[in-house]
Design a protein around this motif. Structure first.
Motif, PDB file in Angstrom:
ATOM      1  N   GLU A  40       0.812  -1.213   0.000  1.00  0.00           N
ATOM      2  CA  GLU A  40       0.000   0.000   0.000  1.00  0.00           C
ATOM      3  C   GLU A  40       0.851   1.271   0.000  1.00  0.00           C
ATOM      4  OE1 GLU A  40      -2.408  -0.441   3.457  1.00  0.00           O
ATOM      5  OE2 GLU A  40      -3.579  -2.111   2.641  1.00  0.00           O
ATOM      6  N   LEU A  41       2.162   1.141  -0.184  1.00  0.00           N
ATOM      7  CA  LEU A  41       3.069   2.279  -0.130  1.00  0.00           C
ATOM      8  C   LEU A  41       2.805   3.230  -1.307  1.00  0.00           C
ATOM      9  CD1 LEU A  41       5.537   3.641   1.174  1.00  0.00           C
ATOM     10  CD2 LEU A  41       7.003   2.231  -0.305  1.00  0.00           C
ATOM     11  N   THR A  42       2.602   4.518  -0.997  1.00  0.00           N
ATOM     12  CA  THR A  42       2.405   5.534  -2.040  1.00  0.00           C
ATOM     13  C   THR A  42       3.396   6.692  -1.896  1.00  0.00           C
ATOM     14  OG1 THR A  42       0.736   6.631  -0.663  1.00  0.00           O
ATOM     15  CG2 THR A  42      -0.067   5.017  -2.269  1.00  0.00           C
ATOM     16  N   ASP A  43       3.841   6.957  -0.671  1.00  0.00           N
ATOM     17  CA  ASP A  43       4.786   8.058  -0.449  1.00  0.00           C
ATOM     18  C   ASP A  43       6.210   7.535  -0.619  1.00  0.00           C
ATOM     19  OD1 ASP A  43       6.031  10.381   0.249  1.00  0.00           O
ATOM     20  OD2 ASP A  43       5.592  10.239   2.404  1.00  0.00           O
ATOM     21  N   LEU A  44       6.634   7.370  -1.876  1.00  0.00           N
ATOM     22  CA  LEU A  44       7.965   6.836  -2.131  1.00  0.00           C
ATOM     23  C   LEU A  44       9.048   7.807  -1.670  1.00  0.00           C
ATOM     24  CD1 LEU A  44       7.410   5.318  -5.689  1.00  0.00           C
ATOM     25  CD2 LEU A  44       7.447   4.117  -3.504  1.00  0.00           C
ATOM     26  N   ARG A  45       8.796   9.079  -1.807  1.00  0.00           N
ATOM     27  CA  ARG A  45       9.806  10.078  -1.429  1.00  0.00           C
ATOM     28  C   ARG A  45      10.097  10.006   0.071  1.00  0.00           C
ATOM     29  NH1 ARG A  45      11.670  14.976  -3.412  1.00  0.00           N
ATOM     30  NH2 ARG A  45      12.305  16.480  -1.822  1.00  0.00           N
ATOM     31  N   GLY A  46       9.024  10.032   0.906  1.00  0.00           N
ATOM     32  CA  GLY A  46       9.223   9.981   2.350  1.00  0.00           C
ATOM     33  C   GLY A  46       9.847   8.673   2.795  1.00  0.00           C
ATOM     34  N   ALA A  47       9.387   7.536   2.192  1.00  0.00           N
ATOM     35  CA  ALA A  47       9.941   6.238   2.565  1.00  0.00           C
ATOM     36  C   ALA A  47      11.403   6.134   2.182  1.00  0.00           C
ATOM     37  CB  ALA A  47       9.142   5.125   1.896  1.00  0.00           C
ATOM     38  N   SER A  81      16.543   3.566  -2.563  1.00  0.00           N
ATOM     39  CA  SER A  81      16.142   4.418  -3.675  1.00  0.00           C
ATOM     40  C   SER A  81      14.645   4.291  -3.920  1.00  0.00           C
ATOM     41  CB  SER A  81      16.915   4.034  -4.940  1.00  0.00           C
ATOM     42  OG  SER A  81      16.535   2.728  -5.359  1.00  0.00           O
ATOM     43  N   ALA A  82      14.088   5.322  -4.575  1.00  0.00           N
ATOM     44  CA  ALA A  82      12.674   5.296  -4.901  1.00  0.00           C
ATOM     45  C   ALA A  82      12.368   4.177  -5.889  1.00  0.00           C
ATOM     46  CB  ALA A  82      12.259   6.646  -5.470  1.00  0.00           C
ATOM     47  N   GLU A  83      13.322   3.901  -6.848  1.00  0.00           N
ATOM     48  CA  GLU A  83      13.099   2.824  -7.805  1.00  0.00           C
ATOM     49  C   GLU A  83      13.025   1.466  -7.104  1.00  0.00           C
ATOM     50  OE1 GLU A  83      15.239   5.209  -8.127  1.00  0.00           O
ATOM     51  OE2 GLU A  83      15.320   6.022 -10.180  1.00  0.00           O
ATOM     52  N   LYS A  84      13.919   1.257  -6.123  1.00  0.00           N
ATOM     53  CA  LYS A  84      13.928  -0.015  -5.398  1.00  0.00           C
ATOM     54  C   LYS A  84      12.624  -0.189  -4.612  1.00  0.00           C
ATOM     55  CE  LYS A  84      15.721  -3.797  -3.641  1.00  0.00           C
ATOM     56  NZ  LYS A  84      15.897  -5.022  -4.463  1.00  0.00           N
ATOM     57  N   LEU A  85      12.184   0.868  -3.954  1.00  0.00           N
ATOM     58  CA  LEU A  85      10.942   0.785  -3.180  1.00  0.00           C
ATOM     59  C   LEU A  85       9.741   0.537  -4.089  1.00  0.00           C
ATOM     60  CD1 LEU A  85      11.544   3.696  -0.642  1.00  0.00           C
ATOM     61  CD2 LEU A  85      11.420   1.259  -0.105  1.00  0.00           C
ATOM     62  N   ASP A  86       9.749   1.147  -5.284  1.00  0.00           N
ATOM     63  CA  ASP A  86       8.635   0.946  -6.209  1.00  0.00           C
ATOM     64  C   ASP A  86       8.597  -0.488  -6.701  1.00  0.00           C
ATOM     65  OD1 ASP A  86       6.408   2.175  -7.662  1.00  0.00           O
ATOM     66  OD2 ASP A  86       7.604   1.716  -9.440  1.00  0.00           O
ATOM     67  N   ALA A  87       9.783  -1.056  -6.979  1.00  0.00           N
ATOM     68  CA  ALA A  87       9.844  -2.461  -7.412  1.00  0.00           C
ATOM     69  C   ALA A  87       9.394  -3.395  -6.308  1.00  0.00           C
ATOM     70  CB  ALA A  87      11.264  -2.798  -7.856  1.00  0.00           C
ATOM     71  N   LEU A  88       9.785  -3.093  -5.051  1.00  0.00           N
ATOM     72  CA  LEU A  88       9.363  -3.921  -3.920  1.00  0.00           C
ATOM     73  C   LEU A  88       7.844  -3.797  -3.705  1.00  0.00           C
ATOM     74  CD1 LEU A  88      12.244  -3.251  -1.343  1.00  0.00           C
ATOM     75  CD2 LEU A  88      11.794  -5.378  -2.607  1.00  0.00           C
ATOM     76  N   ARG A  89       7.321  -2.579  -3.918  1.00  0.00           N
ATOM     77  CA  ARG A  89       5.867  -2.389  -3.761  1.00  0.00           C
ATOM     78  C   ARG A  89       5.107  -3.265  -4.750  1.00  0.00           C
ATOM     79  NH1 ARG A  89       1.967  -0.300  -6.332  1.00  0.00           N
ATOM     80  NH2 ARG A  89       3.363   0.269  -8.027  1.00  0.00           N
ATOM     81  N   HIS A  90       5.553  -3.292  -6.005  1.00  0.00           N
ATOM     82  CA  HIS A  90       4.912  -4.127  -7.022  1.00  0.00           C
ATOM     83  C   HIS A  90       5.067  -5.600  -6.695  1.00  0.00           C
ATOM     84  CE1 HIS A  90       4.704  -6.313 -10.893  1.00  0.00           C
ATOM     85  NE2 HIS A  90       3.689  -5.468 -11.128  1.00  0.00           N
ATOM     86  N   PRO A 112       7.173   0.822 -13.941  1.00  0.00           N
ATOM     87  CA  PRO A 112       7.251   1.910 -12.951  1.00  0.00           C
ATOM     88  C   PRO A 112       5.870   2.538 -12.731  1.00  0.00           C
ATOM     89  CG  PRO A 112       9.057   2.068 -14.512  1.00  0.00           C
ATOM     90  CD  PRO A 112       8.153   1.002 -15.032  1.00  0.00           C
ATOM     91  N   SER A 113       5.539   2.771 -11.498  1.00  0.00           N
ATOM     92  CA  SER A 113       4.213   3.306 -11.147  1.00  0.00           C
ATOM     93  C   SER A 113       4.173   4.814 -11.275  1.00  0.00           C
ATOM     94  CB  SER A 113       3.857   2.908  -9.715  1.00  0.00           C
ATOM     95  OG  SER A 113       4.716   3.585  -8.804  1.00  0.00           O
ATOM     96  N   GLU A 114       2.934   5.351 -11.184  1.00  0.00           N
ATOM     97  CA  GLU A 114       2.775   6.802 -11.246  1.00  0.00           C
ATOM     98  C   GLU A 114       3.373   7.474 -10.018  1.00  0.00           C
ATOM     99  OE1 GLU A 114      -1.081   5.073  -9.563  1.00  0.00           O
ATOM    100  OE2 GLU A 114       0.425   4.595 -11.095  1.00  0.00           O
ATOM    101  N   TYR A 115       3.434   6.719  -8.872  1.00  0.00           N
ATOM    102  CA  TYR A 115       4.046   7.281  -7.666  1.00  0.00           C
ATOM    103  C   TYR A 115       5.529   7.556  -7.889  1.00  0.00           C
ATOM    104  CZ  TYR A 115      -0.213   5.102  -5.914  1.00  0.00           C
ATOM    105  OH  TYR A 115      -1.494   4.699  -5.739  1.00  0.00           O
ATOM    106  N   LEU A 116       6.207   6.618  -8.630  1.00  0.00           N
ATOM    107  CA  LEU A 116       7.623   6.804  -8.923  1.00  0.00           C
ATOM    108  C   LEU A 116       7.811   7.975  -9.876  1.00  0.00           C
ATOM    109  CD1 LEU A 116      10.570   5.871  -8.691  1.00  0.00           C
ATOM    110  CD2 LEU A 116      10.150   4.271 -10.569  1.00  0.00           C
ATOM    111  N   ALA A 117       6.905   8.062 -10.868  1.00  0.00           N
ATOM    112  CA  ALA A 117       7.022   9.153 -11.830  1.00  0.00           C
ATOM    113  C   ALA A 117       6.864  10.503 -11.141  1.00  0.00           C
ATOM    114  CB  ALA A 117       5.973   8.980 -12.927  1.00  0.00           C
TER     115      ALA A 117
END
Length: 549
Positions: A479-486, A493-502, A532-537
């Motif tokens: 359910e992670l959406t705040d990639l910047r804060g996380a 990195s934001a890319e790593k967190l986005d990949a883990l979220r998926h 890549p998600s819209e959150y990462l973009a």
């Protein structure tokens, strides 16, 4: 033995007890007569008389002079009678004196008890006669003792009782405290104190205002009604017979001096003073002050009113725990129902929806029926045709038609309610099943530490970093959406967190399908379908390059 002059004793007792001398003389004669009959029997004709000259009580037994004795208790032979009184004749009633010394100790105790009882009854009679006319008056006394929670109050010439049920819950008293109370009853037959006091009666409030406000005593201002919740709040309604005298202002006094004196006597009980009106609706509006009233609907047949208030005035009109509306209802003597304007609109919409189903009914008909208290088709079904026909714009023909058509509407509404109830029960069962199923899954699934390392691209070394970002469960990661804060908190990195979220989303899908999943490795790439998600973009578009790998 020296004889005691009872006249002096009787005078002294009469003075101390404030009783008439005749009452004590009667008590003494009755006591000696009872004692003599206890010794000689009730069959004999015995009389007792007080001799004021000698100050003594003389007891005589009377017998009839006869030739032949048939009853020795009431008759005496002529020869024996002549020995007692040479002048007696046949048929005379001869009095034979009985010496008090012959009565004995037990008879003396009996006489004592009779005297005490007679004196006590005389005192009670005196108290009753003195206070019978003082019922519903204010009295002042001193607390002398406590008996099972009841207060015994000395009024000077008599004792009164303040029962526990008549005491204010917030008041407490000690010995020798002065107390003002309202006389609610003077009971002649009661055992113990005959005078019953009250500190909770509305009459106490009325009498206190009569005492403080001269205009009330003079009859210019009149207290029309009073209501109390003892110890908390009170309301009184006042009117004036003089147009130049303001009844509320007269009761309040200069700078509130008069009403404050009443409040102080009632130990801080709040007192509302409202103007009385002959119009019940206006009177109720005054009684509900300080709340504002929008409209009043009067139902005289049921002696009830529906009070409509603005939404922001609803709590003020009802009062704390319903106190304001209860007191207003007691004061006016009407049953009151407080509703907000929003609630009225909701009721009206529901009524129009039900009445609108009837055939040949327009908006004017619906408004007219609503104004006459008909809120649904069920009300029409339960209403007499004659009443419906008397409503303006309806008539007998339409009333009969409405009565018949209401059966159809009521049947449809009952069917809809049943369907709605079934649907609600179905949804409740589904929710319960999901809730218990989720609980069962939580019980049977593996520990969280083993679950999260099975997400593709995860490793045990990454778990502390995710926890620093507030991610403790696979669901949190999915359910992670705040990639910047996380990214800032975890150092990833934001890319790593986005990949883990998926990857976490795919893990949950496989877990729900019951597929087994192996422990992953940090170097494992993302899922095959990863995009890549819209959150990462959004994160990367902010231009902060430190967040990328």
């Amino acid at each position: 033995m020296e004889l005691v002059n009872l006249s002096e004793i009787i005078d002294q007792v009469a003075k101390d007890k404030r009783l008439a001398k005749d009452i004590l003389v009667e008590a003494l004669e009755a006591a000696m007569l009872t004692a003599a009959r206890k010794v000689y029997g009730i069959q004999r004709d015995i009389e007792a008389h007080f001799n004021e000259d000698s100050g003594d009580v003389e007891i005589f037994e009377f017998r009839t002079v006869v030739e032949t004795v048939s009853d020795p208790n009431t008759e005496v032979l002529m020869d024996d009678a002549l020995e007692l009184d040479p002048d007696c004749q046949m048929g005379d009633s001869l009095g034979i004196r009985i010496e008090k010394a012959d009565l004995g100790r037990i008879a003396a105790q009996t006489a004592k008890q009779v005297i005490i009882q007679r004196v006590r009854e005389a005192e009670r009679e005196k108290i009753f006669n003195e206070y019978a006319d003082r019922k519903e008056e204010l009295v002042t006394g001193v607390v002398t003792r406590f008996e099972r929670g009841n207060l015994i109050v000395d009024l000077g010439r008599a004792e009164a009782v303040l029962p526990m049920r008549e005491q204010c819950p917030r008041e407490s008293y000690r010995l020798n405290d002065r107390i003002q109370a309202y006389v609610v009853d003077v009971n002649k037959q009661a055992r113990g104190s005959q005078i019953v006091l009250s500190r909770t009666s509305p009459g106490l409030l009325v009498k206190l205002f009569e005492k403080e406000v001269p205009e009330i005593y003079e009859g210019i201002v009149k207290i029309e009604a009073a209501a109390r919740e003892p110890g908390a709040r009170s309301k009184i309604a006042v009117s004036s017979s003089d147009r130049d005298v303001d009844p509320v202002g007269a009761c309040v006094g200069m700078k509130g001096s008069r009403v404050q004196a009443v409040v102080q006597e009632l130990r801080g009980e709040k007192v509302d003073i409202v103007p009385y009106s002959e119009d019940p609706a206006r009177f109720v509006c005054n009684a509900l002050a300080p709340a504002e009233v929008s409209r009043v609907l009067v139902d005289e047949s049921n002696h009830a009113m529906e009070i409509i208030v603005p939404d922001d005035q609803l709590s003020l009109a009802i009062g704390r725990r319903g106190q304001n509306v209860r007191l207003a209802s007691q004061l006016a003597g009407w049953k009151l129902d407080i509703v907000s304007e929003a609630k009225v609109k909701e009721i009206k919409d529901r009524a129009f929806k039900s009445l609108g189903r009837l055939a040949s009914v327009n908006d004017i008909h619906m408004q007219t029926l609503y104004n006459y208290g008909i809120r649904c088709a069920q009300d029409i079904l339960q209403t007499d045709v004659s009443f419906l026909a008397s409503i303006p714009g309806i008539g007998e023909e339409m009333a009969a038609r409405l009565k018949e058509d209401s059966k159809r509407v009521v049947a449809e509404e009952d069917s809809e309610r049943k369907d709605m109830k079934l649907e609600e029960e179905k949804q409740a069962r589904i929710q319960a099943k999901e809730m218990f199923g989720d609980a069962d899954r939580r019980k049977t699934r593996m520990p969280e530490a083993e679950r999260i390392v099975r997400v593709r691209g995860m490793a045990s070394s990454l778990v502390p970093k995710l926890e620093a970002a507030g991610i403790f469960f696979v669901e949190d990661l999915a359910e992670l959406t705040d990639l910047r804060g996380a990214a800032e908190r975890s150092g990833l990195s934001a890319e790593k967190l986005d990949a883990l979220r998926h990857a976490a989303l795919r893990f949950l899908d496989r877990e729900a399908a019951g597929e087994a999943q192996e422990i992953s490795d940090e170097n494992a790439g993302p899922e095959e379908d990863y995009q890549p998600s819209e959150y990462l973009a959004e994160t990367l578009s902010a231009g902060d390059t430190s967040l990328s790998a």
